[in-house]
Write a protein that holds these residues in place. Sequence first.
Motif, PDB file in Angstrom:
ATOM      1  N   VAL A  72      22.585   9.309  17.119  1.00 51.11           N
ATOM      2  CA  VAL A  72      21.223   9.866  17.002  1.00 51.11           C
ATOM      3  C   VAL A  72      20.441   9.654  18.300  1.00 51.11           C
ATOM      4  N   ASN A  73      20.373   8.431  18.762  1.00 44.75           N
ATOM      5  CA  ASN A  73      19.523   8.164  19.931  1.00 44.75           C
ATOM      6  C   ASN A  73      20.124   8.665  21.239  1.00 44.75           C
ATOM      7  N   ARG A  74      21.458   8.837  21.287  1.00 49.52           N
ATOM      8  CA  ARG A  74      22.088   9.423  22.483  1.00 49.52           C
ATOM      9  C   ARG A  74      21.587  10.853  22.691  1.00 49.52           C
ATOM     10  N   ILE A  75      21.296  11.513  21.572  1.00 48.31           N
ATOM     11  CA  ILE A  75      20.861  12.909  21.657  1.00 48.31           C
ATOM     12  C   ILE A  75      19.328  12.989  21.658  1.00 48.31           C
ATOM     13  N   LEU A  76      18.707  12.211  20.756  1.00 50.62           N
ATOM     14  CA  LEU A  76      17.257  12.335  20.527  1.00 50.62           C
ATOM     15  C   LEU A  76      16.413  11.766  21.681  1.00 50.62           C
ATOM     16  N   VAL A  77      16.774  10.591  22.167  1.00 52.91           N
ATOM     17  CA  VAL A  77      15.894   9.921  23.142  1.00 52.91           C
ATOM     18  C   VAL A  77      15.912  10.635  24.509  1.00 52.91           C
ATOM     19  N   THR A 105      20.054  -2.649  15.805  1.00 57.62           N
ATOM     20  CA  THR A 105      19.856  -2.177  17.179  1.00 57.62           C
ATOM     21  C   THR A 105      19.970  -0.655  17.221  1.00 57.62           C
ATOM     22  N   SER A 106      19.170  -0.044  18.077  1.00 58.80           N
ATOM     23  CA  SER A 106      19.217   1.409  18.182  1.00 58.80           C
ATOM     24  C   SER A 106      20.051   1.863  19.365  1.00 58.80           C
ATOM     25  N   SER A 107      20.629   0.917  20.114  1.00 60.49           N
ATOM     26  CA  SER A 107      21.378   1.361  21.292  1.00 60.49           C
ATOM     27  C   SER A 107      22.364   0.342  21.876  1.00 60.49           C
ATOM     28  N   MET A 122      23.853  -1.460  11.827  1.00 61.57           N
ATOM     29  CA  MET A 122      23.294  -0.768  10.656  1.00 61.57           C
ATOM     30  C   MET A 122      21.969  -0.190  11.137  1.00 61.57           C
ATOM     31  N   HIS A 123      22.016   1.024  11.626  1.00 61.82           N
ATOM     32  CA  HIS A 123      20.860   1.599  12.331  1.00 61.82           C
ATOM     33  C   HIS A 123      20.056   2.518  11.411  1.00 61.82           C
ATOM     34  N   PHE A 124      18.905   2.007  10.988  1.00 64.17           N
ATOM     35  CA  PHE A 124      17.994   2.772  10.128  1.00 64.17           C
ATOM     36  C   PHE A 124      17.098   3.647  11.002  1.00 64.17           C
ATOM     37  N   MET A 125      16.557   4.716  10.402  1.00 62.40           N
ATOM     38  CA  MET A 125      15.642   5.612  11.126  1.00 62.40           C
ATOM     39  C   MET A 125      14.212   5.368  10.645  1.00 62.40           C
ATOM     40  N   ASN A 126      13.291   5.684  11.479  1.00 62.02           N
ATOM     41  CA  ASN A 126      11.869   5.457  11.230  1.00 62.02           C
ATOM     42  C   ASN A 126      11.172   6.763  10.823  1.00 62.02           C
ATOM     43  N   PRO A 127      10.382   6.824   9.748  1.00 63.35           N
ATOM     44  CA  PRO A 127      10.050   5.753   8.814  1.00 63.35           C
ATOM     45  C   PRO A 127      11.186   5.524   7.795  1.00 63.35           C
ATOM     46  N   VAL A 128      11.581   4.273   7.681  1.00 62.71           N
ATOM     47  CA  VAL A 128      12.756   3.928   6.871  1.00 62.71           C
ATOM     48  C   VAL A 128      12.662   4.446   5.433  1.00 62.71           C
ATOM     49  N   PRO A 129      11.499   4.313   4.747  1.00 63.77           N
ATOM     50  CA  PRO A 129      11.479   4.750   3.348  1.00 63.77           C
ATOM     51  C   PRO A 129      11.712   6.260   3.184  1.00 63.77           C
ATOM     52  N   VAL A 130      11.477   7.028   4.248  1.00 65.18           N
ATOM     53  CA  VAL A 130      11.565   8.491   4.135  1.00 65.18           C
ATOM     54  C   VAL A 130      12.898   9.026   4.664  1.00 65.18           C
ATOM     55  N   MET A 131      13.406   8.441   5.731  1.00 63.95           N
ATOM     56  CA  MET A 131      14.560   9.022   6.413  1.00 63.95           C
ATOM     57  C   MET A 131      15.853   8.681   5.670  1.00 63.95           C
ATOM     58  N   LYS A 132      16.694   9.693   5.510  1.00 64.98           N
ATOM     59  CA  LYS A 132      17.870   9.566   4.641  1.00 64.98           C
ATOM     60  C   LYS A 132      19.053   8.865   5.321  1.00 64.98           C
ATOM     61  N   ASP A 183       0.299   6.087  -7.269  1.00 67.28           N
ATOM     62  CA  ASP A 183      -0.797   7.050  -7.415  1.00 67.28           C
ATOM     63  C   ASP A 183      -0.266   8.473  -7.621  1.00 67.28           C
ATOM     64  N   LYS A 184       0.874   8.746  -6.951  1.00 70.27           N
ATOM     65  CA  LYS A 184       1.459  10.093  -7.075  1.00 70.27           C
ATOM     66  C   LYS A 184       2.394  10.198  -8.285  1.00 70.27           C
ATOM     67  N   GLU A 185       2.415   9.127  -9.097  1.00 71.60           N
ATOM     68  CA  GLU A 185       3.268   9.047 -10.295  1.00 71.60           C
ATOM     69  C   GLU A 185       4.756   9.185  -9.980  1.00 71.60           C
ATOM     70  N   ARG A 186       5.156   8.689  -8.804  1.00 75.87           N
ATOM     71  CA  ARG A 186       6.581   8.685  -8.442  1.00 75.87           C
ATOM     72  C   ARG A 186       7.198   7.322  -8.739  1.00 75.87           C
ATOM     73  N   LEU A 187       6.331   6.349  -9.039  1.00 74.35           N
ATOM     74  CA  LEU A 187       6.766   4.970  -9.269  1.00 74.35           C
ATOM     75  C   LEU A 187       5.839   4.415 -10.345  1.00 74.35           C
ATOM     76  N   SER A 206       0.833  -1.207   0.000  1.00 70.98           N
ATOM     77  CA  SER A 206       0.000   0.000   0.000  1.00 70.98           C
ATOM     78  C   SER A 206       0.868   1.259   0.000  1.00 70.98           C
ATOM     79  N   ARG A 207       2.053   1.211   0.633  1.00 67.27           N
ATOM     80  CA  ARG A 207       2.935   2.393   0.573  1.00 67.27           C
ATOM     81  C   ARG A 207       3.441   2.598  -0.859  1.00 67.27           C
ATOM     82  N   LEU A 208       3.777   1.486  -1.537  1.00 68.11           N
ATOM     83  CA  LEU A 208       4.253   1.597  -2.932  1.00 68.11           C
ATOM     84  C   LEU A 208       3.117   2.060  -3.843  1.00 68.11           C
TER      85      LEU A 208
HETATM   86  N1  3HC Z   1       6.218   5.152   5.970  1.00 68.57           N
HETATM   87  C1  3HC Z   1       6.575   5.545   4.737  1.00 68.57           C
HETATM   88  N2  3HC Z   1       6.408   6.796   4.285  1.00 68.57           N
HETATM   89  C2  3HC Z   1       5.851   7.696   5.106  1.00 68.57           C
HETATM   90  C3  3HC Z   1       5.440   7.353   6.409  1.00 68.57           C
HETATM   91  C4  3HC Z   1       5.653   6.019   6.839  1.00 68.57           C
HETATM   92  N3  3HC Z   1       5.326   5.602   8.075  1.00 68.57           N
HETATM   93  N4  3HC Z   1       4.917   8.449   6.990  1.00 68.57           N
HETATM   94  C5  3HC Z   1       4.983   9.434   6.090  1.00 68.57           C
HETATM   95  N5  3HC Z   1       5.562   9.002   4.955  1.00 68.57           N
HETATM   96  C6  3HC Z   1       5.844   9.774   3.753  1.00 68.57           C
HETATM   97  C7  3HC Z   1       4.600  10.279   3.092  1.00 68.57           C
HETATM   98  O1  3HC Z   1       4.085   9.338   2.170  1.00 68.57           O
HETATM   99  C8  3HC Z   1       5.100  11.532   2.402  1.00 68.57           C
HETATM  100  O2  3HC Z   1       5.746  11.184   1.192  1.00 68.57           O
HETATM  101  P1  3HC Z   1       5.847  12.216  -0.033  1.00 68.57           P
HETATM  102  O3  3HC Z   1       6.439  13.491   0.481  1.00 68.57           O
HETATM  103  O4  3HC Z   1       6.721  11.472  -0.978  1.00 68.57           O
HETATM  104  O5  3HC Z   1       4.460  12.407  -0.507  1.00 68.57           O
HETATM  105  C9  3HC Z   1       6.179  12.064   3.331  1.00 68.57           C
HETATM  106  O6  3HC Z   1       6.570  10.948   4.146  1.00 68.57           O
HETATM  107  C10 3HC Z   1       5.668  13.180   4.191  1.00 68.57           C
HETATM  108  O7  3HC Z   1       4.518  12.685   4.848  1.00 68.57           O
HETATM  109  P2  3HC Z   1       3.282  13.581   5.280  1.00 68.57           P
HETATM  110  O8  3HC Z   1       3.175  14.758   4.384  1.00 68.57           O
HETATM  111  O9  3HC Z   1       2.097  12.701   5.463  1.00 68.57           O
HETATM  112  O10 3HC Z   1       3.616  13.991   6.746  1.00 68.57           O
HETATM  113  P3  3HC Z   1       4.755  14.901   7.310  1.00 68.57           P
HETATM  114  O11 3HC Z   1       5.144  15.988   6.387  1.00 68.57           O
HETATM  115  O12 3HC Z   1       4.274  15.220   8.649  1.00 68.57           O
HETATM  116  O13 3HC Z   1       6.017  13.922   7.412  1.00 68.57           O
HETATM  117  C11 3HC Z   1       7.364  12.442   8.616  1.00 68.57           C
HETATM  118  C12 3HC Z   1       5.985  12.721   8.080  1.00 68.57           C
HETATM  119  C13 3HC Z   1       8.371  12.329   7.475  1.00 68.57           C
HETATM  120  C14 3HC Z   1       7.309  11.144   9.380  1.00 68.57           C
HETATM  121  C15 3HC Z   1       7.799  13.668   9.517  1.00 68.57           C
HETATM  122  O14 3HC Z   1       6.804  13.912  10.461  1.00 68.57           O
HETATM  123  C16 3HC Z   1       9.102  13.452  10.231  1.00 68.57           C
HETATM  124  O15 3HC Z   1      10.176  13.626   9.668  1.00 68.57           O
HETATM  125  N6  3HC Z   1       9.034  13.107  11.542  1.00 68.57           N
HETATM  126  C17 3HC Z   1      10.210  12.857  12.367  1.00 68.57           C
HETATM  127  C18 3HC Z   1      10.734  11.481  12.093  1.00 68.57           C
HETATM  128  C19 3HC Z   1      11.952  11.194  12.890  1.00 68.57           C
HETATM  129  O16 3HC Z   1      12.515  12.011  13.603  1.00 68.57           O
HETATM  130  N7  3HC Z   1      12.415   9.950  12.785  1.00 68.57           N
HETATM  131  C20 3HC Z   1      13.550   9.480  13.536  1.00 68.57           C
HETATM  132  C21 3HC Z   1      13.047   8.802  14.747  1.00 68.57           C
HETATM  133  S1  3HC Z   1      14.363   8.144  15.707  1.00 68.57           S
HETATM  134  C22 3HC Z   1      14.663   6.675  15.030  1.00 68.57           C
HETATM  135  O17 3HC Z   1      14.018   6.228  14.109  1.00 68.57           O
HETATM  136  C23 3HC Z   1      15.710   5.872  15.672  1.00 68.57           C
HETATM  137  C24 3HC Z   1      15.114   4.661  16.327  1.00 68.57           C
HETATM  138  O18 3HC Z   1      16.164   3.830  16.688  1.00 68.57           O
HETATM  139  C25 3HC Z   1      14.339   5.008  17.577  1.00 68.57           C
END
Ligand code: 3HC
Length: 295
Positions: free
Chosen positions: A193-198, A122-124, A143-153, A59-63, A52-54
């Motif tokens: 990241v988590n040393r500072i963020l959490v 592992t995050s810690s 290999m510590h990914f950030m959440n949401p993985v598909p979005v975070m660089k 739908d947004k014509e990104r894929l 559903s995420r894909l």
């Molecule tokens: N999975 C996949 N994609 C997602 C998603 C999810 N759960 N949530 C949102 N997205 C995508 C949307 O589809 C949208 O994509 P597009 O720009 O290509 O259309 C994009 O993210 C932006 O989403 P929205 O416009 O709906 O919402 P926001 O602008 O509010 O962004 C967010 C959502 C990117 C999650 C933003 O709120 C954010 O950056 N939040 C902070 C996230 C963060 O700090 N993460 C790190 C947490 S710490 C961690 O992970 C470490 C661990 O060890 C604890």
Amino acid sequence: MAEPVEIRKIGIVGAGQMGSGIAQVCAQTGYAVSLADISEEFLEKAVTGISSRLQRLVDKERLTQDDLDTAISNIATTTDYVAFGDCDLVIEAATENEEIKKAIFEKLIPALREDATLATNTSSISITRLAAATDRPELFIGMHFMNPVPVMKLVELIKGIATDDATYNAVNDVVAKLGKTSITSEDFPAFIVNRILVPMMNEAIYVLQEGVGGVTDIDGAMKLGANQPMGPLELADFVGLDTCLAIMQVLYDGFADSKYRPCPLLVKYVEAGWLGRKSGRGFYDYTGDKPVPTR
Ligand code: 3HC
């Protein structure tokens, strides 16, 4: 000593929030993926979520529909680690609990090729200590990914004391192929990241507990006043309050410093089973159309 091979097939242990996100980005970038969890139900839920995420990207014509079909066909699911026998890299993305991770390694390792690289999301937890519980510390890496993985660089890479440079380089190449950027952290509790963020999220919970502000005030303050995309309480709910508590506990134990003590209100929420978004309630109630602050 085994050298890492070129990585083509990736095994992922754990089909939760992180594991399914990692599976999605690996499959989208052309890796063959084997995704494992303990039940077919978790696996089905993960694949439905990825589809559903894909689909939203289509739908947004990104894929294209073809890209979606290829990505989904790159993912095989399994409840048996035997399926990892031809994986070049296996990423463990199970619950943030050292005993669970070690129990997984014990079952997983007999199924792996001896030159397969083993990474933990592992995050810690100490990479050196986890590596020592395996038969391949030189092929083991954080290999510590950030959440949401598909979005975070970002992907944080953490070498244990025994990790080979060749292992680091091979995994760093995977990060680049996934379209992400790596930073390298030394193996200290919760890394960078988590040393500072959490502790920041933990402090926000103290601010709530002390009545300095309500949920809306605290999150609004940090969104509007510090340009954070999510307020710290909203982010804590998003990450999972059990995960936040586990990370605070690792910091507290690892540094033996009271500045990392978990906020009692965080402990109470976890004891109540109020784990954030995934359980329907944390600092917000997620059971309705929109999240509602609970304090
Ligand atoms: N999975 C996949 N994609 C997602 C998603 C999810 N759960 N949530 C949102 N997205 C995508 C949307 O589809 C949208 O994509 P597009 O720009 O290509 O259309 C994009 O993210 C932006 O989403 P929205 O416009 O709906 O919402 P926001 O602008 O509010 O962004 C967010 C959502 C990117 C999650 C933003 O709120 C954010 O950056 N939040 C902070 C996230 C963060 O700090 N993460 C790190 C947490 S710490 C961690 O992970 C470490 C661990 O060890 C604890």
